[in-house]
Motif scaffolding. Structure first.
Motif, PDB file in Angstrom:
ATOM      1  N   ARG A  15      18.689   1.080 -64.010  1.00  0.00           N
ATOM      2  CA  ARG A  15      20.909   0.757 -63.381  1.00  0.00           C
ATOM      3  C   ARG A  15      20.300   0.785 -62.031  1.00  0.00           C
ATOM      4  O   ARG A  15      19.194   1.732 -61.292  1.00  0.00           O
ATOM      5  CB  ARG A  15      21.385   2.564 -63.415  1.00  0.00           C
ATOM      6  N   VAL A  16      21.050   0.353 -61.371  1.00  0.00           N
ATOM      7  CA  VAL A  16      20.432   1.138 -59.838  1.00  0.00           C
ATOM      8  C   VAL A  16      20.861   2.021 -59.238  1.00  0.00           C
ATOM      9  O   VAL A  16      19.976   2.041 -58.513  1.00  0.00           O
ATOM     10  CB  VAL A  16      22.231   0.159 -59.304  1.00  0.00           C
ATOM     11  N   THR A  17      21.867   2.246 -60.290  1.00  0.00           N
ATOM     12  CA  THR A  17      21.965   4.108 -59.748  1.00  0.00           C
ATOM     13  C   THR A  17      20.483   4.901 -60.076  1.00  0.00           C
ATOM     14  O   THR A  17      19.988   6.489 -59.838  1.00  0.00           O
ATOM     15  CB  THR A  17      22.756   5.300 -59.927  1.00  0.00           C
ATOM     16  N   ASP A  18      19.658   4.520 -60.706  1.00  0.00           N
ATOM     17  CA  ASP A  18      18.059   5.370 -60.307  1.00  0.00           C
ATOM     18  C   ASP A  18      17.106   4.565 -59.228  1.00  0.00           C
ATOM     19  O   ASP A  18      16.011   4.771 -59.149  1.00  0.00           O
ATOM     20  CB  ASP A  18      17.290   4.014 -61.602  1.00  0.00           C
ATOM     21  N   CYS A  19      17.647   3.468 -58.394  1.00  0.00           N
ATOM     22  CA  CYS A  19      16.821   3.447 -57.071  1.00  0.00           C
ATOM     23  C   CYS A  19      17.481   4.396 -56.570  1.00  0.00           C
ATOM     24  O   CYS A  19      18.781   5.078 -55.999  1.00  0.00           O
ATOM     25  CB  CYS A  19      17.779   1.820 -56.764  1.00  0.00           C
ATOM     26  N   HIS A  42       4.749  11.394 -51.915  1.00  0.00           N
ATOM     27  CA  HIS A  42       6.789  10.449 -51.391  1.00  0.00           C
ATOM     28  C   HIS A  42       6.645   9.009 -52.244  1.00  0.00           C
ATOM     29  O   HIS A  42       7.658   8.919 -53.014  1.00  0.00           O
ATOM     30  CB  HIS A  42       6.359  10.461 -49.670  1.00  0.00           C
ATOM     31  N   ALA A  43       5.753   8.275 -52.410  1.00  0.00           N
ATOM     32  CA  ALA A  43       6.288   7.155 -53.158  1.00  0.00           C
ATOM     33  C   ALA A  43       6.147   7.242 -54.759  1.00  0.00           C
ATOM     34  O   ALA A  43       5.098   7.925 -55.292  1.00  0.00           O
ATOM     35  CB  ALA A  43       5.165   6.353 -52.845  1.00  0.00           C
ATOM     36  N   PRO A  44       7.221   7.613 -55.388  1.00  0.00           N
ATOM     37  CA  PRO A  44       7.089   7.792 -57.113  1.00  0.00           C
ATOM     38  C   PRO A  44       6.196   7.245 -57.636  1.00  0.00           C
ATOM     39  O   PRO A  44       6.284   7.427 -58.860  1.00  0.00           O
ATOM     40  CB  PRO A  44       7.875   8.375 -57.203  1.00  0.00           C
ATOM     41  N   PHE A  45       5.102   6.909 -57.543  1.00  0.00           N
ATOM     42  CA  PHE A  45       3.708   5.910 -58.020  1.00  0.00           C
ATOM     43  C   PHE A  45       3.222   5.823 -57.642  1.00  0.00           C
ATOM     44  O   PHE A  45       2.485   5.888 -56.644  1.00  0.00           O
ATOM     45  CB  PHE A  45       4.526   4.890 -58.518  1.00  0.00           C
ATOM     46  N   PRO A  46       1.619   5.513 -58.065  1.00  0.00           N
ATOM     47  CA  PRO A  46       0.609   5.619 -57.512  1.00  0.00           C
ATOM     48  C   PRO A  46       0.387   4.480 -57.035  1.00  0.00           C
ATOM     49  O   PRO A  46       0.624   2.869 -57.408  1.00  0.00           O
ATOM     50  CB  PRO A  46      -0.971   5.082 -58.692  1.00  0.00           C
ATOM     51  N   ILE A  47       0.230   4.138 -55.633  1.00  0.00           N
ATOM     52  CA  ILE A  47       0.224   2.786 -54.774  1.00  0.00           C
ATOM     53  C   ILE A  47      -1.168   1.282 -54.784  1.00  0.00           C
ATOM     54  O   ILE A  47      -2.329   2.130 -54.923  1.00  0.00           O
ATOM     55  CB  ILE A  47       0.661   2.749 -53.248  1.00  0.00           C
ATOM     56  N   GLN A  48      -0.620   0.925 -55.781  1.00  0.00           N
ATOM     57  CA  GLN A  48      -2.205  -0.336 -55.871  1.00  0.00           C
ATOM     58  C   GLN A  48      -2.014  -1.691 -55.185  1.00  0.00           C
ATOM     59  O   GLN A  48      -2.925  -2.283 -55.177  1.00  0.00           O
ATOM     60  CB  GLN A  48      -2.061  -1.150 -57.567  1.00  0.00           C
ATOM     61  N   ARG A  49      -0.731  -1.802 -54.350  1.00  0.00           N
ATOM     62  CA  ARG A  49      -0.541  -3.289 -52.919  1.00  0.00           C
ATOM     63  C   ARG A  49       0.661  -2.605 -52.192  1.00  0.00           C
ATOM     64  O   ARG A  49       1.143  -1.532 -52.905  1.00  0.00           O
ATOM     65  CB  ARG A  49      -0.218  -4.233 -54.768  1.00  0.00           C
ATOM     66  N   GLN A  72       8.586  -0.618 -56.694  1.00  0.00           N
ATOM     67  CA  GLN A  72       8.275  -0.360 -55.793  1.00  0.00           C
ATOM     68  C   GLN A  72       9.286   0.124 -54.577  1.00  0.00           C
ATOM     69  O   GLN A  72      10.108   1.021 -54.861  1.00  0.00           O
ATOM     70  CB  GLN A  72       8.718  -2.119 -55.469  1.00  0.00           C
ATOM     71  N   PHE A  73       8.566   0.749 -53.315  1.00  0.00           N
ATOM     72  CA  PHE A  73       9.350   1.235 -52.419  1.00  0.00           C
ATOM     73  C   PHE A  73       9.388   0.265 -50.967  1.00  0.00           C
ATOM     74  O   PHE A  73       8.243  -0.280 -50.617  1.00  0.00           O
ATOM     75  CB  PHE A  73       7.928   2.272 -52.091  1.00  0.00           C
ATOM     76  N   PHE A 101      12.892   6.338 -43.774  1.00  0.00           N
ATOM     77  CA  PHE A 101      13.178   6.045 -44.501  1.00  0.00           C
ATOM     78  C   PHE A 101      12.683   4.836 -45.818  1.00  0.00           C
ATOM     79  O   PHE A 101      12.751   3.856 -45.231  1.00  0.00           O
ATOM     80  CB  PHE A 101      14.816   5.504 -44.894  1.00  0.00           C
ATOM     81  N   GLY A 102      12.354   5.173 -46.833  1.00  0.00           N
ATOM     82  CA  GLY A 102      11.851   4.375 -47.929  1.00  0.00           C
ATOM     83  C   GLY A 102      12.959   4.095 -49.035  1.00  0.00           C
ATOM     84  O   GLY A 102      13.730   5.213 -49.984  1.00  0.00           O
ATOM     85  N   LEU A 103      13.178   2.692 -49.427  1.00  0.00           N
ATOM     86  CA  LEU A 103      13.825   2.699 -50.979  1.00  0.00           C
ATOM     87  C   LEU A 103      12.962   2.268 -52.200  1.00  0.00           C
ATOM     88  O   LEU A 103      12.288   1.108 -52.846  1.00  0.00           O
ATOM     89  CB  LEU A 103      14.941   1.350 -51.035  1.00  0.00           C
ATOM     90  N   TYR A 104      13.519   3.378 -53.308  1.00  0.00           N
ATOM     91  CA  TYR A 104      12.560   3.152 -54.334  1.00  0.00           C
ATOM     92  C   TYR A 104      13.391   2.432 -55.737  1.00  0.00           C
ATOM     93  O   TYR A 104      14.392   2.271 -55.899  1.00  0.00           O
ATOM     94  CB  TYR A 104      12.981   4.700 -55.057  1.00  0.00           C
ATOM     95  N   MET A 105      12.933   1.124 -56.173  1.00  0.00           N
ATOM     96  CA  MET A 105      13.373   0.582 -56.942  1.00  0.00           C
ATOM     97  C   MET A 105      12.561   0.783 -58.386  1.00  0.00           C
ATOM     98  O   MET A 105      11.207   0.227 -58.573  1.00  0.00           O
ATOM     99  CB  MET A 105      13.667  -0.830 -56.312  1.00  0.00           C
ATOM    100  N   PRO A 106      12.687   1.351 -59.792  1.00  0.00           N
ATOM    101  CA  PRO A 106      11.604   1.031 -60.412  1.00  0.00           C
ATOM    102  C   PRO A 106      11.929  -0.461 -60.662  1.00  0.00           C
ATOM    103  O   PRO A 106      12.917  -1.107 -60.805  1.00  0.00           O
ATOM    104  CB  PRO A 106      12.832   2.250 -61.814  1.00  0.00           C
ATOM    105  N   ARG A 107      11.548  -0.670 -62.297  1.00  0.00           N
ATOM    106  CA  ARG A 107      11.106  -2.122 -63.255  1.00  0.00           C
ATOM    107  C   ARG A 107      12.564  -2.626 -63.104  1.00  0.00           C
ATOM    108  O   ARG A 107      13.744  -1.540 -62.690  1.00  0.00           O
ATOM    109  CB  ARG A 107      10.470  -2.099 -63.772  1.00  0.00           C
TER     110      ARG A 107
END
Ligand code: TYD
Length: 153
Positions: A15-19, A42-49, A72-73, A101-107
Motif C-alpha cells: 500500500r502507499v501507506t507502506d512507503c 537506514h535503508a531497510p534492505f541489503p543494498i545490491q545496486r 527501493q530507497f 530524507f530518503g523515500l522507502y518504497m516496498p515492492r
C-alpha cells in the motif's frame, strides 16, 4: 550470465501507506554537511545496486512502472523532484528537496517521478541488480496484478 529469476508474487499487495520518508543522519559541519546510509539500518534492505538520474530536462517524467519484488530507497541528492506513488487504489505525491530524507518504497508500488528542478540528482538504492523481468510497465497490468493479491487490513 542470465538475469536472476523473479520469484512468483507472494501475498500481500503493498500500500502507499507502506512507503515512508526516512530521516537520515546528518553530520553538520561548517566545511559542508555529511549524510550516510547503511544497508539494513537506514535503508531497510541489503543494498545490491545504486543508480542515479541526472540531466533530466525540465518537464520530463521518469518511472512509470512498478516492480514485482524490488525495494527501493530514493534520495534527492541535489535539487528537488516529486515522486507520485500509487497502489492501485490510493495515490500520494512526495516532494523531495532535502538530501537527508530518503523515500522507502516496498515492492509493487507504481511510481512516477516529475517536477525535476534544474541540476537535480535522483539517487536510488535498490535491493537487487537490474532485471527487466522484475518490471511491470503497463498500468492496467499492474492494477490486474495487485487486484488479484490479498490486501493487508
Ligand atoms: P528505467 O528503470 O526503465 O527508467 P524509467 O522508468 O525512468 O524510464 O530505466 C531506463 C533504462 O535504463 C532501461 O532501458 C534499463 C536501463 N537500466 C539499466 O540498465 N540498469 C539499471 O539499474 C536501471 C535502473 C536502468
Amino acid at each position: 550470465m542470465s538475469p536472476p529469476r523473479v520469484p512468483t508474487l507472494p501475498a500481500p499487495a503493498s500500500r502507499v501507506t507502506d512507503c515512508r520518508l526516512i530521516d537520515l543522519p546528518r553530520v553538520t559541519d561548517s566545511r559542508g554537511n555529511l549524510t550516510f546510509i547503511e544497508a539494513e539500518h537506514h535503508a531497510p534492505f541489503p543494498i545490491q545496486r545504486v543508480y542515479y538520474l541526472y540531466d533530466v530536462p525540465g518537464g520530463e517524467v521518469r518511472g512509470g512502472h512498478a516492480h514485482k519484488e524490488l525495494q527501493q530507497f530514493i534520495i534527492a541528492a541535489s535539487g528537488s523532484f516529486d515522486v507520485v506513488l500509487d497502489d492501485g487504489r490510493e495515490r500520494q505525491r512526495y516532494h523531495l528537496n532535502r538530501s537527508y530524507f530518503g523515500l522507502y518504497m516496498p515492492r509493487l508500488i507504481w511510481r512516477e517521478l516529475d517536477n525535476f528542478s534544474s541540476g537535480s540528482v535522483c539517487l536510488v538504492l535498490a535491493s537487487a541488480h537490474y532485471n527487466e523481468a522484475d518490471y511491470i510497465r503497463s498500468y492496467p497490468e499492474y492494477c490486474r496484478i495487485v487486484d488479484s493479491l490479498p490486501r493487508p487490513a
